[in-house]
Design a protein around this motif. Structure first.
Motif, PDB file in Angstrom:
ATOM      1  N   ARG A 230       0.985  -0.981   0.376  1.00  0.00           N
ATOM      2  CA  ARG A 230       0.118   0.132  -0.118  1.00  0.00           C
ATOM      3  C   ARG A 230       0.952   1.237   0.051  1.00  0.00           C
ATOM      4  NH1 ARG A 230      -5.490   0.270   1.571  1.00  0.00           N
ATOM      5  NH2 ARG A 230      -5.194  -1.283   3.128  1.00  0.00           N
ATOM      6  N   MET A 231       1.216   2.200  -1.448  1.00  0.00           N
ATOM      7  CA  MET A 231       2.178   3.252  -1.224  1.00  0.00           C
ATOM      8  C   MET A 231       1.575   4.365  -1.296  1.00  0.00           C
ATOM      9  SD  MET A 231       5.437   0.958  -3.596  1.00  0.00           S
ATOM     10  CE  MET A 231       3.460   0.260  -5.169  1.00  0.00           C
ATOM     11  N   ASN A 232       2.097   5.391  -0.936  1.00  0.00           N
ATOM     12  CA  ASN A 232       1.887   6.605  -1.257  1.00  0.00           C
ATOM     13  C   ASN A 232       2.923   6.777  -2.269  1.00  0.00           C
ATOM     14  OD1 ASN A 232       4.574   7.568  -0.285  1.00  0.00           O
ATOM     15  ND2 ASN A 232       4.019   7.932   1.806  1.00  0.00           N
ATOM     16  N   TYR A 233       2.250   8.572  -2.592  1.00  0.00           N
ATOM     17  CA  TYR A 233       2.898   9.051  -4.537  1.00  0.00           C
ATOM     18  C   TYR A 233       4.580   9.000  -4.026  1.00  0.00           C
ATOM     19  CZ  TYR A 233       4.752  12.035  -7.976  1.00  0.00           C
ATOM     20  OH  TYR A 233       5.697  12.268  -9.198  1.00  0.00           O
TER      21      TYR A 233
ATOM     22  N   ASP B 242      -3.964   0.155 -14.342  1.00  0.00           N
ATOM     23  CA  ASP B 242      -4.426   0.364 -12.701  1.00  0.00           C
ATOM     24  C   ASP B 242      -5.502  -0.040 -13.104  1.00  0.00           C
ATOM     25  OD1 ASP B 242      -5.804   1.410 -11.303  1.00  0.00           O
ATOM     26  OD2 ASP B 242      -5.719   3.991 -11.209  1.00  0.00           O
ATOM     27  N   MET B 243      -5.838  -1.295 -12.285  1.00  0.00           N
ATOM     28  CA  MET B 243      -7.208  -1.924 -12.367  1.00  0.00           C
ATOM     29  C   MET B 243      -7.881  -1.919 -11.147  1.00  0.00           C
ATOM     30  SD  MET B 243      -7.060  -3.995 -15.292  1.00  0.00           S
ATOM     31  CE  MET B 243      -8.244  -4.989 -14.890  1.00  0.00           C
ATOM     32  N   THR B 244      -7.322  -1.287 -10.461  1.00  0.00           N
ATOM     33  CA  THR B 244      -8.176  -0.750  -8.981  1.00  0.00           C
ATOM     34  C   THR B 244      -9.703  -0.525  -8.780  1.00  0.00           C
ATOM     35  OG1 THR B 244      -7.465   2.022  -9.095  1.00  0.00           O
ATOM     36  CG2 THR B 244      -5.803   0.523  -7.467  1.00  0.00           C
ATOM     37  N   HIS B 245     -10.168  -0.519  -7.850  1.00  0.00           N
ATOM     38  CA  HIS B 245     -11.535   0.017  -7.719  1.00  0.00           C
ATOM     39  C   HIS B 245     -11.565   1.191  -8.256  1.00  0.00           C
ATOM     40  CE1 HIS B 245     -15.354   0.234  -5.587  1.00  0.00           C
ATOM     41  NE2 HIS B 245     -15.270  -1.588  -6.233  1.00  0.00           N
ATOM     42  N   PRO B 246     -13.120   1.592  -8.694  1.00  0.00           N
ATOM     43  CA  PRO B 246     -13.342   2.852  -9.273  1.00  0.00           C
ATOM     44  C   PRO B 246     -13.558   3.523  -8.202  1.00  0.00           C
ATOM     45  CG  PRO B 246     -15.152   0.918 -10.446  1.00  0.00           C
ATOM     46  CD  PRO B 246     -14.287   0.277  -9.361  1.00  0.00           C
ATOM     47  N   TYR B 247     -13.711   3.375  -7.093  1.00  0.00           N
ATOM     48  CA  TYR B 247     -13.600   4.366  -6.105  1.00  0.00           C
ATOM     49  C   TYR B 247     -11.884   4.324  -4.855  1.00  0.00           C
ATOM     50  CZ  TYR B 247     -19.028   4.645  -6.010  1.00  0.00           C
ATOM     51  OH  TYR B 247     -19.951   4.662  -6.451  1.00  0.00           O
ATOM     52  N   ALA B 248     -11.290   4.227  -5.783  1.00  0.00           N
ATOM     53  CA  ALA B 248      -9.745   4.537  -5.085  1.00  0.00           C
ATOM     54  C   ALA B 248      -9.039   5.315  -5.534  1.00  0.00           C
ATOM     55  CB  ALA B 248      -9.126   2.600  -5.726  1.00  0.00           C
ATOM     56  N   LYS B 249      -9.431   6.594  -5.572  1.00  0.00           N
ATOM     57  CA  LYS B 249      -9.261   7.745  -6.172  1.00  0.00           C
ATOM     58  C   LYS B 249      -7.642   8.239  -5.952  1.00  0.00           C
ATOM     59  CE  LYS B 249     -14.254   9.768  -5.753  1.00  0.00           C
ATOM     60  NZ  LYS B 249     -14.979  10.614  -6.049  1.00  0.00           N
ATOM     61  N   ILE B 250      -7.415   8.118  -4.757  1.00  0.00           N
ATOM     62  CA  ILE B 250      -6.257   8.245  -4.564  1.00  0.00           C
ATOM     63  C   ILE B 250      -5.522   8.174  -5.236  1.00  0.00           C
ATOM     64  CG2 ILE B 250      -4.629   8.980  -2.646  1.00  0.00           C
ATOM     65  CD1 ILE B 250      -7.195   9.428  -0.980  1.00  0.00           C
ATOM     66  N   VAL B 251      -5.565   6.327  -5.300  1.00  0.00           N
ATOM     67  CA  VAL B 251      -4.679   5.289  -5.585  1.00  0.00           C
ATOM     68  C   VAL B 251      -4.392   5.605  -7.157  1.00  0.00           C
ATOM     69  CG1 VAL B 251      -4.278   3.120  -6.340  1.00  0.00           C
ATOM     70  CG2 VAL B 251      -4.899   3.565  -4.000  1.00  0.00           C
ATOM     71  N   SER B 252      -5.358   5.730  -7.835  1.00  0.00           N
ATOM     72  CA  SER B 252      -5.490   6.073  -9.159  1.00  0.00           C
ATOM     73  C   SER B 252      -5.005   7.765  -9.272  1.00  0.00           C
ATOM     74  CB  SER B 252      -6.877   6.508  -9.629  1.00  0.00           C
ATOM     75  OG  SER B 252      -7.212   4.830 -10.217  1.00  0.00           O
ATOM     76  N   GLU B 253      -5.304   8.327  -8.898  1.00  0.00           N
ATOM     77  CA  GLU B 253      -4.992   9.621  -8.925  1.00  0.00           C
ATOM     78  C   GLU B 253      -3.545   9.966  -8.723  1.00  0.00           C
ATOM     79  OE1 GLU B 253      -6.641  12.811  -6.077  1.00  0.00           O
ATOM     80  OE2 GLU B 253      -8.450  12.197  -7.850  1.00  0.00           O
ATOM     81  N   ASN B 254      -2.561   8.949  -7.977  1.00  0.00           N
ATOM     82  CA  ASN B 254      -1.105   8.850  -8.022  1.00  0.00           C
ATOM     83  C   ASN B 254      -0.902   8.576  -9.141  1.00  0.00           C
ATOM     84  OD1 ASN B 254      -1.117  11.036  -5.210  1.00  0.00           O
ATOM     85  ND2 ASN B 254      -1.010   8.892  -4.066  1.00  0.00           N
ATOM     86  N   ALA B 255      -1.468   7.994  -9.484  1.00  0.00           N
ATOM     87  CA  ALA B 255      -0.301   6.489 -10.308  1.00  0.00           C
ATOM     88  C   ALA B 255      -0.475   7.335 -12.033  1.00  0.00           C
ATOM     89  CB  ALA B 255      -1.131   5.514 -10.211  1.00  0.00           C
ATOM     90  N   LYS B 256      -1.132   7.913 -12.118  1.00  0.00           N
ATOM     91  CA  LYS B 256      -1.753   8.987 -13.472  1.00  0.00           C
ATOM     92  C   LYS B 256      -0.188   9.794 -13.028  1.00  0.00           C
ATOM     93  CE  LYS B 256      -5.024  10.784 -16.187  1.00  0.00           C
ATOM     94  NZ  LYS B 256      -6.537  11.341 -16.858  1.00  0.00           N
ATOM     95  N   LYS B 257      -0.097  10.520 -12.220  1.00  0.00           N
ATOM     96  CA  LYS B 257       0.556  11.420 -11.925  1.00  0.00           C
ATOM     97  C   LYS B 257       2.067  11.408 -12.184  1.00  0.00           C
ATOM     98  CE  LYS B 257       2.519  14.997  -8.791  1.00  0.00           C
ATOM     99  NZ  LYS B 257       1.922  15.429  -6.934  1.00  0.00           N
ATOM    100  N   LEU B 258       2.969  10.040 -11.334  1.00  0.00           N
ATOM    101  CA  LEU B 258       3.483   9.475 -11.360  1.00  0.00           C
ATOM    102  C   LEU B 258       3.701   9.392 -12.597  1.00  0.00           C
ATOM    103  CD1 LEU B 258       6.721   8.617 -10.040  1.00  0.00           C
ATOM    104  CD2 LEU B 258       5.164   6.534 -10.127  1.00  0.00           C
ATOM    105  N   ALA B 259       2.781   8.617 -13.725  1.00  0.00           N
ATOM    106  CA  ALA B 259       3.479   8.174 -15.249  1.00  0.00           C
ATOM    107  C   ALA B 259       3.457   9.175 -16.072  1.00  0.00           C
ATOM    108  CB  ALA B 259       1.953   7.271 -15.558  1.00  0.00           C
TER     109      ALA B 259
END
Length: 251
Positions: free
Chosen positions: A46-49, A66-83
């Motif tokens: 479980r990772m932060n940015y 990114d195959m996370t749950h539709p409500y895992a907003k922070i994870v998706s936002e961080n992954a997209k920003k990092l990419a």
């Protein structure tokens, strides 16, 4: 290396589809989730940015799925920003929005759900997991709140810490059929059901149908539309193409 951020049944299916490929690492947030993925390439993390950035650099990640749950907003936002910052291709798998039912109450956010719950009377059956239970409890008043959660220690501890009665906890693993949803709602005498719009794959259809047949009011906490791919076949093809291209470059 490909990074698959897991958290849904679709992630497990994708990993099964590419079991002949070794050039990926899949991460899952909990030990409980690890139990359902049959792959030696899965790690619990479980990772932060900042931790994501270290992970990507250490494992030489060149594609993020990114195959996370539709409500895992922070994870998706961080992954997209990092990419974006590291010039890595990012693919988001999306679940379709559930078709609306006229008798359902659609709410835009958890904040709207809290406000709505502050005005209801009766028994409310929650199927939104354990994460927001502490916030829901602030609005319980004289009502009875029933929480359906995963049968894992962390979720049960949240309930225990909030002094939620055992008779108001349903610790059980899905997926849930229409018949099972109806049986639970009827057994607990629910007047309302609080749910996420997790799509057909997430069991939303069965919940809504159960409410419709039992004359129970469903409160659906909505989600924003996302850009991405809704086909596992397409994502599998992207993974295989990426691996083949990297293989040719390495040669």
């Amino acid at each position: 290396m490909i990074w698959i951020i897991s958290g849904t049944s679709e992630a497990r299916e994708l990993i099964d589809r590419i079991n002949d490929i070794d050039q990926y690492i899949a991460t899952i947030a909990t030990d409980a989730g690890r139990e359902f993925i049959n792959s030696k390439n899965v790690v619990v993390a479980r990772m932060n940015y900042g931790e994501m950035k270290v992970f990507v650099e250490k494992n030489n990640i060149s594609l993020i799925i990114d195959m996370t749950h539709p409500y895992a907003k922070i994870v998706s936002e961080n992954a997209k920003k990092l990419a974006n910052q590291m010039n890595i291709r990012y693919i988001r798998y999306i679940r379709a929005i559930t078709k609306e039912i006229s008798d359902a109450i659609y709410l835009k956010s958890y904040e709207e759900a809290y406000e709505y719950l502050s005005k209801v009377e009766g028994t409310v059956f929650f199927t939104t997991g354990s994460k927001n239970i502490s916030d829901f409890e602030k609005w319980r008043g004289r009502n009875r709140f029933i929480y359906r959660i995963l049968p894992v220690a962390d979720s049960i501890k949240i309930c225990e810490d909030l002094s939620i009665s055992m008779k108001d906890i349903v610790a059980i693993l899905g997926p849930f059929s229409l018949a099972l949803n109806k049986a639970m709602l009827k057994e607990y005498g629910a007047d309302y059901l609080v749910m996420k719009d997790s799509g057909e794959r997430g069991g939303s259809t069965e919940k809504l149908k159960a409410c419709e047949e039992l004359n129970i009011i469903p409160l659906v906490i909505g989600r924003k539309l996302e850009e991405g791919i809704d086909s596992l076949e397409k994502i599998e093809n992207i993974v295989r193409t990426h691996v083949n291209q990297k293989g040719r470059v390495n040669l």
